[in-house]
Design a protein around this motif. Structure first.
Motif, PDB file in Angstrom:
ATOM      1  N   THR A  65       0.672  -1.085   0.007  1.00 46.54           N
ATOM      2  CA  THR A  65      -0.025   0.012   0.070  1.00 46.54           C
ATOM      3  C   THR A  65       0.889   1.210  -0.156  1.00 46.54           C
ATOM      4  N   SER A  66       1.882   1.197   0.706  1.00 45.12           N
ATOM      5  CA  SER A  66       2.948   2.311   0.753  1.00 45.12           C
ATOM      6  C   SER A  66       3.352   2.666  -0.828  1.00 45.12           C
ATOM      7  N   ILE A  67       3.973   1.548  -1.376  1.00 44.03           N
ATOM      8  CA  ILE A  67       4.319   1.887  -2.727  1.00 44.03           C
ATOM      9  C   ILE A  67       3.566   2.238  -3.611  1.00 44.03           C
ATOM     10  N   LYS A  68       2.133   1.602  -3.553  1.00 42.35           N
ATOM     11  CA  LYS A  68       1.060   2.344  -4.425  1.00 42.35           C
ATOM     12  C   LYS A  68       0.619   3.716  -4.374  1.00 42.35           C
ATOM     13  N   TYR A  69       0.679   4.317  -2.979  1.00 44.35           N
ATOM     14  CA  TYR A  69       0.301   5.794  -2.853  1.00 44.35           C
ATOM     15  C   TYR A  69       1.251   6.550  -2.288  1.00 44.35           C
ATOM     16  N   LEU A  70       2.578   6.184  -1.916  1.00 39.56           N
ATOM     17  CA  LEU A  70       3.375   7.424  -1.555  1.00 39.56           C
ATOM     18  C   LEU A  70       4.707   7.632  -2.440  1.00 39.56           C
ATOM     19  N   SER A  71       5.155   8.884  -2.432  1.00 37.00           N
ATOM     20  CA  SER A  71       6.223   9.074  -3.279  1.00 37.00           C
ATOM     21  C   SER A  71       7.431   8.273  -2.986  1.00 37.00           C
ATOM     22  N   TYR A  72       8.316   8.277  -3.918  1.00 36.72           N
ATOM     23  CA  TYR A  72       9.468   7.729  -3.620  1.00 36.72           C
ATOM     24  C   TYR A  72      10.315   8.244  -2.231  1.00 36.72           C
ATOM     25  N   GLU A  73      10.308   9.265  -2.092  1.00 39.62           N
ATOM     26  CA  GLU A  73      11.068   9.899  -0.976  1.00 39.62           C
ATOM     27  C   GLU A  73      10.118   9.597   0.215  1.00 39.62           C
ATOM     28  N   GLU A  74       8.835   9.559   0.177  1.00 36.84           N
ATOM     29  CA  GLU A  74       8.108   9.239   1.163  1.00 36.84           C
ATOM     30  C   GLU A  74       8.288   7.671   1.737  1.00 36.84           C
ATOM     31  N   PHE A  75       8.351   7.097   0.661  1.00 40.38           N
ATOM     32  CA  PHE A  75       8.635   5.567   1.082  1.00 40.38           C
ATOM     33  C   PHE A  75       9.819   5.450   1.444  1.00 40.38           C
ATOM     34  N   ILE A  76      10.989   5.882   0.989  1.00 42.56           N
ATOM     35  CA  ILE A  76      12.288   5.736   1.676  1.00 42.56           C
ATOM     36  C   ILE A  76      12.488   6.290   3.249  1.00 42.56           C
ATOM     37  N   LYS A  77      11.842   7.282   3.332  1.00 40.53           N
ATOM     38  CA  LYS A  77      11.595   8.027   4.480  1.00 40.53           C
ATOM     39  C   LYS A  77      10.782   7.096   5.613  1.00 40.53           C
ATOM     40  N   PHE A  78       9.936   6.552   5.212  1.00 43.22           N
ATOM     41  CA  PHE A  78       9.115   5.647   5.963  1.00 43.22           C
ATOM     42  C   PHE A  78       9.785   4.282   6.240  1.00 43.22           C
ATOM     43  N   PHE A  79       9.980   3.617   5.186  1.00 38.09           N
ATOM     44  CA  PHE A  79      10.505   2.242   5.399  1.00 38.09           C
ATOM     45  C   PHE A  79      11.736   2.104   5.759  1.00 38.09           C
ATOM     46  N   ILE A  80      12.785   2.957   5.395  1.00 39.80           N
ATOM     47  CA  ILE A  80      14.191   2.811   5.675  1.00 39.80           C
ATOM     48  C   ILE A  80      14.748   3.874   6.583  1.00 39.80           C
ATOM     49  N   THR A  81      14.455   5.166   6.348  1.00 41.72           N
ATOM     50  CA  THR A  81      14.823   6.130   7.358  1.00 41.72           C
ATOM     51  C   THR A  81      14.543   5.763   8.625  1.00 41.72           C
ATOM     52  N   GLU A  82      13.145   5.722   8.931  1.00 39.74           N
ATOM     53  CA  GLU A  82      12.328   5.839  10.049  1.00 39.74           C
ATOM     54  C   GLU A  82      11.775   4.591  10.628  1.00 39.74           C
ATOM     55  N   LYS A  83      11.904   3.177   9.789  1.00 38.23           N
ATOM     56  CA  LYS A  83      11.846   2.006  10.050  1.00 38.23           C
ATOM     57  C   LYS A  83      10.314   1.754  10.382  1.00 38.23           C
ATOM     58  N   ILE A  84       9.517   2.223   9.711  1.00 35.92           N
ATOM     59  CA  ILE A  84       7.983   2.274   9.500  1.00 35.92           C
ATOM     60  C   ILE A  84       7.525   3.246  10.900  1.00 35.92           C
ATOM     61  N   ASN A  85       8.238   3.845  11.796  1.00 40.93           N
ATOM     62  CA  ASN A  85       7.859   4.560  12.954  1.00 40.93           C
ATOM     63  C   ASN A  85       7.543   6.006  12.485  1.00 40.93           C
ATOM     64  N   ASN A  86       6.451   6.267  11.781  1.00 44.10           N
ATOM     65  CA  ASN A  86       5.998   7.496  11.483  1.00 44.10           C
ATOM     66  C   ASN A  86       4.460   7.434  11.507  1.00 44.10           C
ATOM     67  N   ASN A  87       3.813   8.030  12.332  1.00 45.53           N
ATOM     68  CA  ASN A  87       2.412   7.911  12.484  1.00 45.53           C
ATOM     69  C   ASN A  87       1.818   8.829  11.401  1.00 45.53           C
ATOM     70  N   VAL A  88       2.497   9.721  10.882  1.00 48.42           N
ATOM     71  CA  VAL A  88       1.814  10.864  10.038  1.00 48.42           C
ATOM     72  C   VAL A  88       2.159  10.259   8.621  1.00 48.42           C
ATOM     73  N   VAL A  89       2.845   9.748   8.175  1.00 50.83           N
ATOM     74  CA  VAL A  89       2.984   9.114   6.917  1.00 50.83           C
ATOM     75  C   VAL A  89       2.094   7.694   7.100  1.00 50.83           C
ATOM     76  N   TYR A  90       1.828   6.996   7.864  1.00 51.08           N
ATOM     77  CA  TYR A  90       1.054   5.905   8.342  1.00 51.08           C
ATOM     78  C   TYR A  90      -0.336   6.442   8.070  1.00 51.08           C
ATOM     79  N   ALA A  91      -0.877   7.518   8.631  1.00 57.31           N
ATOM     80  CA  ALA A  91      -2.000   8.342   8.418  1.00 57.31           C
ATOM     81  C   ALA A  91      -2.476   8.660   6.967  1.00 57.31           C
ATOM     82  N   LYS A  92      -1.353   8.400   6.185  1.00 54.25           N
ATOM     83  CA  LYS A  92      -1.644   8.965   4.801  1.00 54.25           C
ATOM     84  C   LYS A  92      -2.243   7.767   3.876  1.00 54.25           C
ATOM     85  N   ILE A  93      -1.779   6.583   4.656  1.00 54.46           N
ATOM     86  CA  ILE A  93      -2.084   5.239   3.853  1.00 54.46           C
ATOM     87  C   ILE A  93      -3.249   4.431   4.485  1.00 54.46           C
ATOM     88  N   ARG A  94      -3.690   4.749   5.573  1.00 53.67           N
ATOM     89  CA  ARG A  94      -4.163   3.784   6.342  1.00 53.67           C
ATOM     90  C   ARG A  94      -5.635   3.559   5.927  1.00 53.67           C
TER      91      ARG A  94
END
Length: 254
Positions: A65-94
């Motif tokens: 779902t993240s790949i489907k709806y997030l920009s590349y930069e948002e995905f890298i930040k969410f899954f790599i930089t922040e190890k999916i610990n970002n509730n703001v980004v999560y809220a965009k896809i929940r």
């Protein structure tokens, strides 16, 4: 709760040179989901998933779902930089998540549990910081990410079976696949290479990625004597002891 890898520690980019996935009907161990995304990028027609760890499915759906709806930069930040610990980004896809998956992660938010608590370290942290991961996981290159995103936007979530691999080779399951990808589950099956070969002979598939190995040893030599093809690929982590990783392929004879 079984933890999961957020990314594979296999050179899945190498699979496009070993297997013809274009138009293929495939079955793959779920794991991090990167075998699935690699197969989709290489034109697989249908890819079904199997894993005994249901948390792998929850994490996969979050990634899909993240790949489907997030920009590349948002995905890298969410899954790599922040190890999916970002509730703001999560809220965009929940709201795009299936109810059961959304409820699972919402409960983690409610009890203030970090999403990364479901993750195991993949041993890839240094590679990510140097951007070398792009050589091993194809969709983590920006152009490939958007190619994958476009494809995912046109398809539904794949079929997932919460089962052991042996379920798919018993007498009650007659599904036919062009390619089966088993990652490194052999290491968890507690059987000798000959017994593993006999098991694969029962599979309803003629081309099987039977094992990914990070080094060559007596085990590889034994598999080779049993007729497994061994392909050396660029290693995920190269050092003075490891110059290649190895992909074992078993081609079932009828």
């Amino acid at each position: 709760m079984e933890k999961v890898y957020s990314f594979t520690n296999e050179n899945v980019s190498s699979y496009s040179d070993i297997y013809n996935m274009n138009g293929a009907n495939m079955l793959t161990i779920l794991g991090s989901g990167d075998q699935y995304f690699t197969a989709i990028l290489n034109g697989a027609k249908n890819v079904e998933l199997i894993d005994i760890n249901v948390i792998s499915w929850y994490c996969f759906v979050l990634k899909f779902t993240s790949i489907k709806y997030l920009s590349y930069e948002e995905f890298i930040k969410f899954f790599i930089t922040e190890k999916i610990n970002n509730n703001v980004v999560y809220a965009k896809i929940r709201n795009y998540l299936p109810n059961d998956i959304r409820n699972f992660f919402d409960k983690m938010v409610i009890i203030k549990s970090s999403f990364s608590n479901i993750l195991l370290s993949s041993g890839m942290t240094e590679l990510f910081s140097e951007n070398d991961y792009k050589r091993y996981i194809p969709y983590l290159e920006e152009n490939q990410y958007y190619k994958l995103q476009e494809t995912l936007r046109g398809i539904k979530l794949p079929v997932f079976s919460h089962q052991d691999f042996q379920y798919f080779i018993n007498e009650n399951n007659k599904k036919q696949y062009d390619i089966v990808m088993l990652s490194n589950i052999y290491h968890w099956m507690n059987m000798e290479p000959l017994d593993f070969k006999r098991l694969l002979d029962k599979a309803n598939c003629d081309v099987i990625q039977a094992l990914y190995s990070w080094n060559y040893g007596t085990l590889m030599a034994e598999f080779k004597t049993l007729g497994f093809e061994i392909t050396g690929v660029p290693p995920v982590v190269k050092n003075e002891f490891i110059e290649e990783n190895y992909v074992l392929t078993y081609k079932r004879t009828k």
